[in-house]
Design a protein around this motif. Sequence first.
Motif: not given
Length: 834
Positions: A727-734, A748-759
């Motif tokens: 739980g809580g681990i997305p396949k993709l983080t960036y 400057g700008i930054s984009a951080s995020g992640q794909s979906s993940a089981p809760i």
Amino acid sequence: MRLSQPYAISSLALAAACCWTAPALAQEQPADGTPAAQDDRAPIAGEDIVVTAAAGDKSRFRSSISVSQVSQESIQNFTPRSEAEVLRSIPGLQPSDTAGPGGNANIGVRGIPVSTGGSEYVALQEDGLPVTLFGDIQFGNNDYWLRFDQNVERVEAVRGGSASTFASQAPGAVVNYISKTGDKEGGAIALSKGLGFRESRVDFDYGGPITDTLRFHVGGYAREGGGPTNEDYNVLRGYQVKANLTKDLGEKGYIRLFFKRLDEHAPTNTTMPSLVTIKGDKITGFKPLPTFDARDGSTYSIYNREFQYVSRNGQLDTAKMNGIHPKVTSVGGQFHYELSDMLTVDNNFRYTDMSGSFVTQFLNVATTASVLGSTVNGATVGSIRYAAGPQKGQVYTGAYLNNNPNINTQMTDMGSIANNLGLTGKFDLGGGRVTVQAGWFHMSQNIAQVWHVNRQYSALDGENPAPLNLFSTTGAQLTAAGQAGFNDNWGSCCSRAVDLTYTDDAPFLSANYSGGGLDLDASVRFDRIRGEGTAQGGVAGPNYTVTDEVGSATLPSLIPGGPIERINYKRSYTSWSIGALYAFSNSTSIFARASRGGRFNADRRTLGGNFNADGSLNAQGASTAVNFLNQQEIGVKQRGFIGAAGNYSVEITGFRSTLTENNYDFTRINNPPPNNDPNISNSYRAWGIEFTGRLNVGDFHLAADLTWVNPKIKDSATATLAGNRPGGIPKLTYLISPSYDMGLFAVGISASGQSSAPIDDFNTYTLRGTTFFNGFVKVRPVDNLEVGLNANNLFDTLGYRAGGTLLPINGTSGIFQNSAVYGRTITASIRYSF
């Protein structure tokens, strides 16, 4: 022919690197790989010597490990609100950077989950020594005790590999805050202020030579305010001062002395709820609750700035709601000396006096209807009324309330003594060179705490929530100031007092051969840990009659007084790592590594049935005392020049990790079935790819860090978990950060995020991934003066980094709960350098 996973990963990594770098490779002229006119161009990333989890004589480019080096300026540009936000700049790490400036973040690595809390497999260091021996000490995580500020020259991180053998209790990763030491004269003073929220901060640092052989650096910060959630009182307040003094011993070495003082109250957040849409097994469509917005809502309130608790000796006392309050005073020293051309000695020592408190209000959403009609303190609840505030005494009509405890943990002694001694020999062998290092690490860690976990009820309100009192069907008051009992929320396990000391002695040995483009290395570490001390759970204490603003109630209690659990045992284990790197030129290298690292289960094993009466491990304790993390990795490092004004670097690493973990999480006791078993026994497998890219062309800079991971629970004592994703681990983080700096002006700008993940591990629901944007603008109107604006969560996005829990409302909607990312916060600053 079917390819194995590791082979497929390495092939993909090499192919991706070739695609990224092909245009630039054509510009490299000499056959030996030395770029033409290199001295006229900007330096390429990768030349800095790696000092973390390494022998200390290899650059990042020539090290057969996955290592990141993040500069002071790169981190400062985006004004991190917590230490976990600092770590988002490092690929492979999984920080749930939403707990707030006080800390208490969960920090995972490479698809291996944080099943209990803290950072089980990741060590945080300051100048090469761990902040705490264990990263997941209960109510004592390692991110409580350090703060990023202008004193830090860079943050260096090693994932996998040599983290297993050059550090103890950190087989997943080692993150090292490396201090400035006055080798460059100068400093800066900066003032910053929140726009739209109350926070004021001053930073300073200065360093330089005193004489030809003596230099110094000193700096720190002080801040106060309402924190990112803009509380109506100074929930955030405190300071840090750090200093060091270096005596150079000619060209042979140096002696360096360190000092640090940290004393700060800072908020920490737990679950922040949001309304969500449920579509099948997917959770999406985050919206604020009518009375609570997770972006700026808080459990800190003018109505709960203090609360009562029952002390260990059975007396009523009062705790102030100060969040996490670390008090740290440390002194230390480093000694580096070349005894001869072939032999060098290094010693790193630190004594730390650490204590503090963890005093906060947890949050859990429950329906008001579920409390009405329930039995509390032997009576049926007939009504709920406000216990304080402008509606004091009136009936509470909200559909939901908070029924999570308030926490008061006194960390009376968390101090430590740490020393790392190394002896390094170098000699020629054939056409290459051999480096051998032998050393001894020693650390003694105290864990003396008393826990107070009180049952509590309060309104579900994001701004100054008021406590709620429960009344029986006959009108009797069942709670006082919202509290229903003392020290009894999680049962007898957690009305505890512990007085523990863990001592780790670890001899280590490494050998490296370097000749031509080839580097071979192997290392081994033998940890021998002793645990000693006592732990005591709770027994039923007396009832206490407590008066609040409404009336009085008689409340039950638990107090530490159960059987004393004695701890007196030793455990030894071996960690190893082997690696190889081949540099085709000074622009391209490939490496491979395999390692196994041990992780000792410390204070989380107490009061869990793991010890005999004499303090030795019983059969259960012996079989679950150490977890081993196995990793294999293969990667490519590529760098080069682009014309006369640009350069780039790319590192791609494929990895595979396996872990069998045994642990205990008492907080699961109150979860709904089947996730209410506190005993954890799972086997994990994860494989994936880490990508790091840097591009500099003139005034334009681009940083990109991505991690793709495929984790799996291979086996579990809870049979239904086998085959699921943790739980809580997305396949993709960036994290992608373009910036432009022309001197007078920078943006400057930054984009951080992640794909979906089981809760959670049961994979019943999947949480939608979210991208968050930060940005900065700097103007330098005159020499040495800089004015700036920094924005976190620029678009005020409502979202979450990790898993959590879901309270369904109906088939298509519910309330999701976990630590949310703070809403938009903008800080203005002015900095003068000298």
